[in-house]
Write a protein that holds these residues in place. Structure first.
Motif, PDB file in Angstrom:
ATOM      1  N   ALA A 159      79.648 -20.482  50.074  1.00  0.00           N
ATOM      2  CA  ALA A 159      78.718 -20.978  49.055  1.00  0.00           C
ATOM      3  C   ALA A 159      77.296 -21.029  49.618  1.00  0.00           C
ATOM      4  O   ALA A 159      77.102 -21.319  50.798  1.00  0.00           O
ATOM      5  CB  ALA A 159      79.147 -22.358  48.578  1.00  0.00           C
ATOM      6  N   VAL A 160      76.321 -20.724  48.748  1.00  0.00           N
ATOM      7  CA  VAL A 160      74.904 -20.791  49.114  1.00  0.00           C
ATOM      8  C   VAL A 160      74.141 -21.431  47.956  1.00  0.00           C
ATOM      9  O   VAL A 160      74.698 -21.638  46.882  1.00  0.00           O
ATOM     10  CB  VAL A 160      74.308 -19.381  49.416  1.00  0.00           C
ATOM     11  N   THR A 161      72.868 -21.720  48.190  1.00  0.00           N
ATOM     12  CA  THR A 161      71.989 -22.117  47.098  1.00  0.00           C
ATOM     13  C   THR A 161      70.826 -21.139  47.068  1.00  0.00           C
ATOM     14  O   THR A 161      70.571 -20.423  48.046  1.00  0.00           O
ATOM     15  CB  THR A 161      71.450 -23.554  47.263  1.00  0.00           C
ATOM     16  N   ALA A 162      70.107 -21.117  45.938  1.00  0.00           N
ATOM     17  CA  ALA A 162      68.986 -20.184  45.787  1.00  0.00           C
ATOM     18  C   ALA A 162      67.857 -20.835  45.003  1.00  0.00           C
ATOM     19  O   ALA A 162      68.086 -21.738  44.196  1.00  0.00           O
ATOM     20  CB  ALA A 162      69.445 -18.913  45.081  1.00  0.00           C
TER      21      ALA A 162
ATOM     22  N   PRO B 104      73.303 -23.876  42.940  1.00  0.00           N
ATOM     23  CA  PRO B 104      74.522 -23.632  43.717  1.00  0.00           C
ATOM     24  C   PRO B 104      75.190 -22.330  43.287  1.00  0.00           C
ATOM     25  O   PRO B 104      75.360 -22.067  42.098  1.00  0.00           O
ATOM     26  CB  PRO B 104      75.398 -24.839  43.385  1.00  0.00           C
ATOM     27  N   LEU B 105      75.537 -21.511  44.276  1.00  0.00           N
ATOM     28  CA  LEU B 105      76.221 -20.242  44.010  1.00  0.00           C
ATOM     29  C   LEU B 105      77.502 -20.194  44.852  1.00  0.00           C
ATOM     30  O   LEU B 105      77.445 -19.927  46.056  1.00  0.00           O
ATOM     31  CB  LEU B 105      75.329 -19.052  44.363  1.00  0.00           C
ATOM     32  N   PRO B 106      78.644 -20.454  44.237  1.00  0.00           N
ATOM     33  CA  PRO B 106      79.903 -20.350  44.985  1.00  0.00           C
ATOM     34  C   PRO B 106      80.125 -18.911  45.476  1.00  0.00           C
ATOM     35  O   PRO B 106      79.506 -17.972  44.978  1.00  0.00           O
ATOM     36  CB  PRO B 106      80.960 -20.740  43.941  1.00  0.00           C
ATOM     37  N   THR B 107      81.016 -18.739  46.413  1.00  0.00           N
ATOM     38  CA  THR B 107      81.330 -17.426  46.963  1.00  0.00           C
ATOM     39  C   THR B 107      81.608 -16.421  45.850  1.00  0.00           C
ATOM     40  O   THR B 107      82.366 -16.698  44.929  1.00  0.00           O
ATOM     41  CB  THR B 107      82.569 -17.518  47.874  1.00  0.00           C
TER      42      THR B 107
ATOM     43  N   ASP C 195      50.430 -12.089  39.378  1.00  0.00           N
ATOM     44  CA  ASP C 195      51.480 -13.094  39.488  1.00  0.00           C
ATOM     45  C   ASP C 195      52.660 -12.502  40.256  1.00  0.00           C
ATOM     46  O   ASP C 195      52.928 -11.296  40.185  1.00  0.00           O
ATOM     47  CB  ASP C 195      51.953 -13.566  38.114  1.00  0.00           C
ATOM     48  N   ILE C 196      53.384 -13.361  40.979  1.00  0.00           N
ATOM     49  CA  ILE C 196      54.468 -12.909  41.848  1.00  0.00           C
ATOM     50  C   ILE C 196      55.732 -13.717  41.568  1.00  0.00           C
ATOM     51  O   ILE C 196      55.678 -14.937  41.394  1.00  0.00           O
ATOM     52  CB  ILE C 196      54.080 -13.094  43.330  1.00  0.00           C
ATOM     53  N   ILE C 197      56.870 -13.027  41.562  1.00  0.00           N
ATOM     54  CA  ILE C 197      58.171 -13.689  41.499  1.00  0.00           C
ATOM     55  C   ILE C 197      58.798 -13.604  42.885  1.00  0.00           C
ATOM     56  O   ILE C 197      58.905 -12.518  43.462  1.00  0.00           O
ATOM     57  CB  ILE C 197      59.101 -13.028  40.460  1.00  0.00           C
ATOM     58  N   LYS C 198      59.195 -14.777  43.405  1.00  0.00           N
ATOM     59  CA  LYS C 198      59.816 -14.841  44.726  1.00  0.00           C
ATOM     60  C   LYS C 198      61.179 -15.514  44.619  1.00  0.00           C
ATOM     61  O   LYS C 198      61.392 -16.363  43.750  1.00  0.00           O
ATOM     62  CB  LYS C 198      58.940 -15.634  45.704  1.00  0.00           C
ATOM     63  N   VAL C 199      62.086 -15.119  45.527  1.00  0.00           N
ATOM     64  CA  VAL C 199      63.426 -15.696  45.569  1.00  0.00           C
ATOM     65  C   VAL C 199      63.745 -16.057  47.013  1.00  0.00           C
ATOM     66  O   VAL C 199      63.288 -15.389  47.943  1.00  0.00           O
ATOM     67  CB  VAL C 199      64.476 -14.697  45.010  1.00  0.00           C
ATOM     68  N   LYS C 200      64.537 -17.105  47.174  1.00  0.00           N
ATOM     69  CA  LYS C 200      64.927 -17.591  48.494  1.00  0.00           C
ATOM     70  C   LYS C 200      66.397 -17.980  48.474  1.00  0.00           C
ATOM     71  O   LYS C 200      66.889 -18.529  47.483  1.00  0.00           O
ATOM     72  CB  LYS C 200      64.071 -18.797  48.856  1.00  0.00           C
ATOM     73  N   ALA C 201      67.086 -17.694  49.569  1.00  0.00           N
ATOM     74  CA  ALA C 201      68.469 -18.143  49.751  1.00  0.00           C
ATOM     75  C   ALA C 201      68.491 -19.302  50.735  1.00  0.00           C
ATOM     76  O   ALA C 201      67.532 -19.518  51.470  1.00  0.00           O
ATOM     77  CB  ALA C 201      69.327 -16.998  50.272  1.00  0.00           C
ATOM     78  N   SER C 202      69.599 -20.015  50.783  1.00  0.00           N
ATOM     79  CA  SER C 202      69.720 -21.124  51.732  1.00  0.00           C
ATOM     80  C   SER C 202      70.120 -20.632  53.119  1.00  0.00           C
ATOM     81  O   SER C 202      70.028 -21.385  54.096  1.00  0.00           O
ATOM     82  CB  SER C 202      70.732 -22.153  51.233  1.00  0.00           C
ATOM     83  N   VAL C 203      70.555 -19.376  53.209  1.00  0.00           N
ATOM     84  CA  VAL C 203      70.964 -18.788  54.493  1.00  0.00           C
ATOM     85  C   VAL C 203      70.437 -17.365  54.588  1.00  0.00           C
ATOM     86  O   VAL C 203      70.101 -16.744  53.584  1.00  0.00           O
ATOM     87  CB  VAL C 203      72.507 -18.777  54.646  1.00  0.00           C
TER      88      VAL C 203
END
Length: 113
Positions: free
Chosen positions: A43-46, A70-73, A91-99
């Motif tokens: 599982a990760v978050t974003a 929350p994003l389960p496996t 303008d910019i769209i950005k994304v981030k993961a927890s790992v």
């Protein structure tokens, strides 16, 4: 004015905000959809963030579209869920993961030039 539909993708997004899309000059963009997928074995978050090009006025704030989702496996989430967001040049769209290398992102847009 021409309308052009585009798909922007970014694989293996890290644990820091990564640019998925920047609105070109002389262009207005409408976000049609944003899907974030868990590509890890756990599982990760974003997060998804809008970084505005404006430094003053009503649109001068950088804001999260989604935070700590929350994003389960093996799962994915459609962030937009029928909503639309209008973006201006720069303008910019950005994304981030927890790992590290935790998520992939798919962004569907319509560019108006």
């Amino acid at each position: 004015m021409a309308n052009t539909f585009k798909l922007k993708t970014k694989a293996a997004i890290d644990a820091s905000l990564v640019t998925v899309y920047t609105v070109p000059s002389s262009t207005t963009t409408v976000i049609i959809g944003l899907t974030i997928s868990n590509v890890k074995g756990a599982a990760v978050t974003a997060d998804a963030q809008l970084v505005t090009a404006s430094s003053s006025g009503e649109n001068a704030d950088d804001v999260y579209i989604a935070k700590d989702i929350p994003l389960p496996t093996g799962s994915s989430v459609e962030i937009m869920a029928g909503n639309k967001i209008v973006l201006q040049s720069g303008d910019i769209i950005k994304v981030k993961a927890s790992v590290t290398d935790g998520v992939d992102a798919l962004l569907s847009v319509m560019e108006i030039t």
